[in-house]
Design an enzyme around this catalytic site. Sequence first.
Site, PDB file in Angstrom:
ATOM      1  N   SER A  18      60.511 -55.576 -65.970  1.00 32.51           N
ATOM      2  CA  SER A  18      60.206 -57.016 -66.441  1.00 32.51           C
ATOM      3  C   SER A  18      61.079 -57.974 -65.793  1.00 32.51           C
ATOM      4  O   SER A  18      60.608 -59.285 -65.758  1.00 32.51           O
ATOM      5  CB  SER A  18      60.025 -57.216 -68.065  1.00 32.51           C
ATOM      6  OG  SER A  18      61.501 -56.911 -68.708  1.00 32.51           O
TER       7      SER A  18
ATOM      8  N   LYS B 125      68.500 -63.966 -67.451  1.00 38.41           N
ATOM      9  CA  LYS B 125      67.061 -63.638 -67.898  1.00 38.41           C
ATOM     10  C   LYS B 125      66.518 -64.433 -68.949  1.00 38.41           C
ATOM     11  O   LYS B 125      67.375 -64.558 -70.021  1.00 38.41           O
ATOM     12  CB  LYS B 125      67.014 -62.078 -68.132  1.00 38.41           C
ATOM     13  CG  LYS B 125      65.300 -61.541 -68.155  1.00 38.41           C
ATOM     14  CD  LYS B 125      65.289 -59.989 -68.472  1.00 38.41           C
ATOM     15  CE  LYS B 125      63.953 -59.525 -68.665  1.00 38.41           C
ATOM     16  NZ  LYS B 125      64.061 -58.161 -68.986  1.00 38.41           N
TER      17      LYS B 125
ATOM     18  N   SER C 114      63.411 -52.183 -66.986  1.00 43.96           N
ATOM     19  CA  SER C 114      63.420 -53.524 -66.643  1.00 43.96           C
ATOM     20  C   SER C 114      64.387 -54.085 -65.869  1.00 43.96           C
ATOM     21  O   SER C 114      64.449 -55.219 -65.459  1.00 43.96           O
ATOM     22  CB  SER C 114      63.152 -54.472 -67.733  1.00 43.96           C
ATOM     23  OG  SER C 114      61.713 -54.020 -68.193  1.00 43.96           O
TER      24      SER C 114
END
Lengths: 505, 99
Positions: free
Chosen positions: A156, A81, A180
């Site tokens: 997210s 990420k 997330s």
Amino acid sequence: MSADLVRLSAATLSQALARGDVSSVEVTRAHLDRIAAVDGDVHAYLHVSDEQALATAAGVDKARAAGEDLHPLAGVPIAVKDVVVTRGLPTTAGSKILEGWVPPYDATLVSRLKAAGLPILGKTNMDEFAMGSSTEHSAYGNTHNPWDLTRIPGGSGGGSAAAVGAYEAPLAIGTDTGGSIRQPAAVTGTVGVKPTYGSVSRYGLIALASSLDQAGPVTRTVLDAALLHELIGGHDPLDSTSLTDPVPDLVGAARLGAAGDLSGVRIGVVRELGGEGYQPGVLARFTESLELLQAAGAEVVEVSCPHFDYALAAYYLILPAEASSNLAKFDGMRFGLRVEPSEGPVTAERVMAATRGAGFGDEVKRRIILGTYALSAGYYDAYYGSAQKVRTLIQRDFAAAFAQVDVLVSPTAPTTAFRLGEKLDDPLAMYLNDVATIPVNLAGVPGISVPSGLSDDGLPVGFQVIAPARADDRLYRIGAALEAALEERWGGPLLEQAPELETNR
Amino acid sequence: MATLSRDEVARVAALARIDLSPTELDRLAGELEVIVQSVTRVSEVATPDVPATSHPLPLSNVFRADVPVAPLDRDEVLAGAPAALDGKFLVPQILGEEA
């Protein structure tokens, strides 16, 4: 061969690599080819690091040929990420304010991936600074759900979940501040784990809310998550909140769970995380999964956590307050964007305001202003102080519940993936996506999301298991037991029911 | 409890060092008003007898050995800066008066 390689789990790839059936270069190349074929439509990646990944893979192959002792995941590629800093690879956290920034150091978890020989395929898309539940707040465009490209992949960490779900990586790293990792896993039919707070180092994570953030595994199977969790977990002297406890035997717990016997395990259904606001198809899949766990020998009872109803409100005070402080470092002086004011004197203060006005997106501005307001003179006790008290009450609810049961369960998210754009103009509606995952972060306990089937709309549903702090092994035991029971019914993994993506090669 | 007027949002945005356009101010004021009303619920249960929790798993006295370690590479750090000169960050004037 190449098309099949991308569908294998990390555990299977690990065995194939160890036996010499396949090389890491072949596995890595297969994933890079898959990215080239489908990521134009999915847009899971912000940056693909072909050359570095293949170089790592070649190094692992050479070391293996020389008979060196390798980590079990050596040569298995991974996506990271974009909120996690990677030396030599661009890191933006989904924000224009960090466009083009190349970090001069690695996050501790990245150092561990590199030391273990996992080729890093690239950096995945996300809501700007991890603020969002749909990845639509990325400054670099939407990620699309592999099950239906017109829908959100969650957030997210929508990029990491979509990458794994679209077979663009067998493993990915996510971060979870309020859901997330788990909510994107739920809406993409993948597995995501938020470890116990402090059990995976936060050093090198671009901080959103320091008392809530935690990195963890994003995978297609529970066993793969355990393998990755064991690699990235454990004490780190560079993070002062890092726990000194040894990592529990998570892989062993996953194998034990997959054997299917849950006799003596007590499971608590959280009354407040269900009912109104939850899609009927989500609740139906949840009930079916509960029945399977019961059939495996678990005892199921209902428990009440009355203060969970206040968790969302407390979270949207604590998170913005911490974020407003953490994001103060984006001042246009030391890294990233600098914008000078269009008129008037060019002072550091005015450059900072102009830079942040131009570099931050809408959601980041909303939350920083909300946090600054909640911390400002005259409001602190009423807002931030009260939210911290609610945090105590939520911890007490968990403590009381875990006195009765070994794990708690709920649907991971109240709905399946919604359409891109559907909730973008309604911040409160967007915040509600994390209603079932947020209490976990406020208390620092660990949680997992496991696919539990398809709702009436044909889209994936997630089942959340929550364990007491430091008992992450329970997530893997229960998660693997449920996964095994469900896959027996389905005749294979849920993801095999996803529509084929069009490939442009 | 105070409500979040447009003027108040402008004041707080200035404290947070974020330039906002008039359109942004209008929109944010409306959105934040709704959000603030919603989060105000926390005061319903936050009674004086409840202690505050700032950290989920608090640790105390976390120290490391006082041993020097290699710093970040200066050139790599400065390569990511908006402007650099002579091995240092180059920044605008700090104070508002005439330089």
